[in-house]
Design a protein around this motif. Structure first.
Motif, PDB file in Angstrom:
ATOM      1  N   LYS A  75     -24.167  30.280 103.689  1.00  0.00           N
ATOM      2  CA  LYS A  75     -23.345  30.592 104.788  1.00  0.00           C
ATOM      3  C   LYS A  75     -23.280  29.572 106.061  1.00  0.00           C
ATOM      4  CE  LYS A  75     -22.044  34.350 107.598  1.00  0.00           C
ATOM      5  NZ  LYS A  75     -22.079  35.821 108.303  1.00  0.00           N
ATOM      6  N   ASP A  76     -24.532  29.135 106.281  1.00  0.00           N
ATOM      7  CA  ASP A  76     -24.373  28.246 107.371  1.00  0.00           C
ATOM      8  C   ASP A  76     -24.237  26.649 106.977  1.00  0.00           C
ATOM      9  OD1 ASP A  76     -25.255  30.372 109.076  1.00  0.00           O
ATOM     10  OD2 ASP A  76     -27.333  30.109 108.601  1.00  0.00           O
ATOM     11  N   LYS A  77     -24.740  26.351 105.934  1.00  0.00           N
ATOM     12  CA  LYS A  77     -24.619  24.891 105.490  1.00  0.00           C
ATOM     13  C   LYS A  77     -23.260  24.664 104.785  1.00  0.00           C
ATOM     14  CE  LYS A  77     -27.223  21.623 102.902  1.00  0.00           C
ATOM     15  NZ  LYS A  77     -28.365  21.280 102.004  1.00  0.00           N
ATOM     16  N   TYR A  78     -22.411  25.731 104.234  1.00  0.00           N
ATOM     17  CA  TYR A  78     -21.191  25.635 103.789  1.00  0.00           C
ATOM     18  C   TYR A  78     -20.213  26.970 104.229  1.00  0.00           C
ATOM     19  CZ  TYR A  78     -24.253  22.498 100.530  1.00  0.00           C
ATOM     20  OH  TYR A  78     -25.111  21.745 100.044  1.00  0.00           O
ATOM     21  N   PRO A  79     -19.831  26.729 105.376  1.00  0.00           N
ATOM     22  CA  PRO A  79     -19.132  27.760 105.718  1.00  0.00           C
ATOM     23  C   PRO A  79     -17.593  27.898 105.407  1.00  0.00           C
ATOM     24  CG  PRO A  79     -19.082  25.734 107.320  1.00  0.00           C
ATOM     25  CD  PRO A  79     -20.148  25.737 106.224  1.00  0.00           C
ATOM     26  N   GLU A  80     -16.992  26.837 104.816  1.00  0.00           N
ATOM     27  CA  GLU A  80     -15.795  26.802 104.319  1.00  0.00           C
ATOM     28  C   GLU A  80     -16.033  27.372 102.913  1.00  0.00           C
ATOM     29  OE1 GLU A  80     -12.022  23.846 102.967  1.00  0.00           O
ATOM     30  OE2 GLU A  80     -13.753  22.989 104.170  1.00  0.00           O
ATOM     31  N   TRP A  81     -16.785  27.025 102.165  1.00  0.00           N
ATOM     32  CA  TRP A  81     -17.037  27.726 100.471  1.00  0.00           C
ATOM     33  C   TRP A  81     -17.476  29.124 101.018  1.00  0.00           C
ATOM     34  CZ3 TRP A  81     -21.410  30.064  98.895  1.00  0.00           C
ATOM     35  CH2 TRP A  81     -21.495  30.431  97.743  1.00  0.00           C
ATOM     36  N   GLN A  83     -16.466  31.178 103.049  1.00  0.00           N
ATOM     37  CA  GLN A  83     -15.255  31.834 103.393  1.00  0.00           C
ATOM     38  C   GLN A  83     -14.296  31.991 102.173  1.00  0.00           C
ATOM     39  OE1 GLN A  83     -14.466  33.344 106.336  1.00  0.00           O
ATOM     40  NE2 GLN A  83     -12.757  34.126 105.532  1.00  0.00           N
ATOM     41  N   ASN A  84     -14.133  31.060 101.405  1.00  0.00           N
ATOM     42  CA  ASN A  84     -13.295  31.050 100.278  1.00  0.00           C
ATOM     43  C   ASN A  84     -13.782  31.703  99.079  1.00  0.00           C
ATOM     44  OD1 ASN A  84     -10.945  29.579 101.541  1.00  0.00           O
ATOM     45  ND2 ASN A  84     -12.213  27.689 100.793  1.00  0.00           N
ATOM     46  N   ARG A  85     -14.919  31.599  98.631  1.00  0.00           N
ATOM     47  CA  ARG A  85     -15.415  32.345  97.579  1.00  0.00           C
ATOM     48  C   ARG A  85     -16.154  33.492  97.848  1.00  0.00           C
ATOM     49  NH1 ARG A  85     -16.701  28.653  93.672  1.00  0.00           N
ATOM     50  NH2 ARG A  85     -17.085  30.914  92.152  1.00  0.00           N
ATOM     51  N   ILE A  86     -16.871  33.620  98.887  1.00  0.00           N
ATOM     52  CA  ILE A  86     -17.551  35.282  99.131  1.00  0.00           C
ATOM     53  C   ILE A  86     -16.812  35.981  99.747  1.00  0.00           C
ATOM     54  CG2 ILE A  86     -19.611  36.119  99.977  1.00  0.00           C
ATOM     55  CD1 ILE A  86     -20.200  34.275  97.749  1.00  0.00           C
ATOM     56  N   ILE A  87     -15.927  35.537 100.824  1.00  0.00           N
ATOM     57  CA  ILE A  87     -15.141  36.736 101.911  1.00  0.00           C
ATOM     58  C   ILE A  87     -14.027  36.746 101.116  1.00  0.00           C
ATOM     59  CG2 ILE A  87     -14.326  37.038 103.918  1.00  0.00           C
ATOM     60  CD1 ILE A  87     -17.252  37.146 103.801  1.00  0.00           C
ATOM     61  N   ASN A  88     -13.256  35.783 100.837  1.00  0.00           N
ATOM     62  CA  ASN A  88     -11.713  35.722 100.310  1.00  0.00           C
ATOM     63  C   ASN A  88     -11.833  36.132  98.765  1.00  0.00           C
ATOM     64  OD1 ASN A  88     -11.062  35.464 103.002  1.00  0.00           O
ATOM     65  ND2 ASN A  88     -10.730  33.334 102.728  1.00  0.00           N
ATOM     66  N   LYS A  89     -13.021  35.889  98.160  1.00  0.00           N
ATOM     67  CA  LYS A  89     -13.142  36.243  96.688  1.00  0.00           C
ATOM     68  C   LYS A  89     -12.185  35.234  95.855  1.00  0.00           C
ATOM     69  CE  LYS A  89     -15.414  39.741  97.423  1.00  0.00           C
ATOM     70  NZ  LYS A  89     -17.036  39.685  97.302  1.00  0.00           N
ATOM     71  N   LYS A  90     -11.986  34.036  96.480  1.00  0.00           N
ATOM     72  CA  LYS A  90     -11.280  33.018  95.457  1.00  0.00           C
ATOM     73  C   LYS A  90     -11.929  32.446  94.409  1.00  0.00           C
ATOM     74  CE  LYS A  90      -8.073  31.616  99.339  1.00  0.00           C
ATOM     75  NZ  LYS A  90      -7.653  30.549  99.960  1.00  0.00           N
TER      76      LYS A  90
END
Length: 269
Positions: A75-81, A83-90
């Motif tokens: 989460k800290d190292k790859y915030p964009e990933w 957000q997209n994969r874990i939070i937005n479930k993309k």
């Protein structure tokens, strides 16, 4: 060395498995109603240890262990990933196969599935369903409907194919397998899968043929942009339509476009 005529009737058609292949855990029930037993339980082994038992030319040298990066650190190292994969479930940037690919595989299974590969045949069906956007409900209906035909393959009736086998194979319906290679799907199921190829043509000949087809389809040059140069987005889109199983590397090689250009327009279909 374990596969020989005193052990298995498949000695002439050996099915090899990778070291990462999962098997039933100790204590669980087998399809025959017995419990899986272990006669020795020790520490885990690694690839380097296994390499000690084979010849130099058979040693596995090109491999990487799974990352031990925790989700919190990711989460800290790859915030964009994150957000997209874990939070937005993309899902990963992938594209969908034509439904015809799924229908064709489903049609082939009753005729071409082989004893010793029935599980993998259904597993490939599940992967294909996911790649083609087939609903899980439809996949389950089709897969369970194949049980009778799968059992007809076993002439002796000594190794029945059950609902439990189908349930296990349906685990292939997972986005983790989106990029599973076609040649491996073919190997697992022991069923040939035809790829779109250049039919051994050299790249220059292949491109010349592609341009000829393009000219026939667009006689007025409508595929070009206002500057008279080929529109790179259109080239990538057209190549993907003609090569539904193609990879980015193949597109780069066939079209002559640069890698960044192909990657830029890859998902613009």
């Amino acid at each position: 060395m374990m596969w020989h005529d005193s052990i298995s009737k498949f000695v002439d058609d050996i099915q090899y498995e990778p070291v990462c292949q999962g098997f039933r855990m100790v204590g669980t029930m087998t399809k025959n109603g017995d419990r899986v037993r272990a006669f020795s339980v020790e520490d885990r082994v690694d690839i380097e240890y296994l390499n000690h038992f084979v010849r130099e030319d058979q040693k596995v040298k090109d491999f990487a262990y799974k990352s031990d990066l925790t989700l919190e650190r990711a989460k800290d190292k790859y915030p964009e990933w994150y957000q997209n994969r874990i939070i937005n479930k993309k899902t990963r940037n992938t594209w969908q196969f034509s439904r015809k690919v799924y229908d064709k595989w489903l049609e082939r299974l009753p005729r071409e599935a082989k004893l010793g590969h029935r599980y993998w045949s259904i597993w490939v069906l599940a992967v294909t369903a996911m790649k083609c956007g087939i609903s899980q409900e439809e996949l389950e209906r089709d897969a369970f409907g194949l049980i009778e035909s799968m059992n007809k393959i076993d002439k002796d009736g000594k190794n029945p194919f059950t609902k439990e086998d189908v349930l296990a194979a349906l685990e292939g319906y997972d986005s983790a397998w989106y990029t599973y290679p076609i040649d491996k799907m073919s190997y697992r199921s022991d069923m040939p899968i035809q790829k779109n190829k250049r039919n051994r043509r050299k790249q220059a000949d292949h491109l010349e043929r592609a341009r000829l087809v393009q000219t026939l389809d667009y006689p007025n040059g409508t595929w070009r942009n206002k500057d008279g140069r080929p529109d790179k987005k259109e080239i990538v889109q057209r190549w993907r339509k003609e090569h539904p199983d193609g990879r980015k590397a193949d597109c780069v090689r066939d079209t002559g476009l640069t890698k960044p250009t192909v990657y830029k327009w890859w998902n613009e279909v």
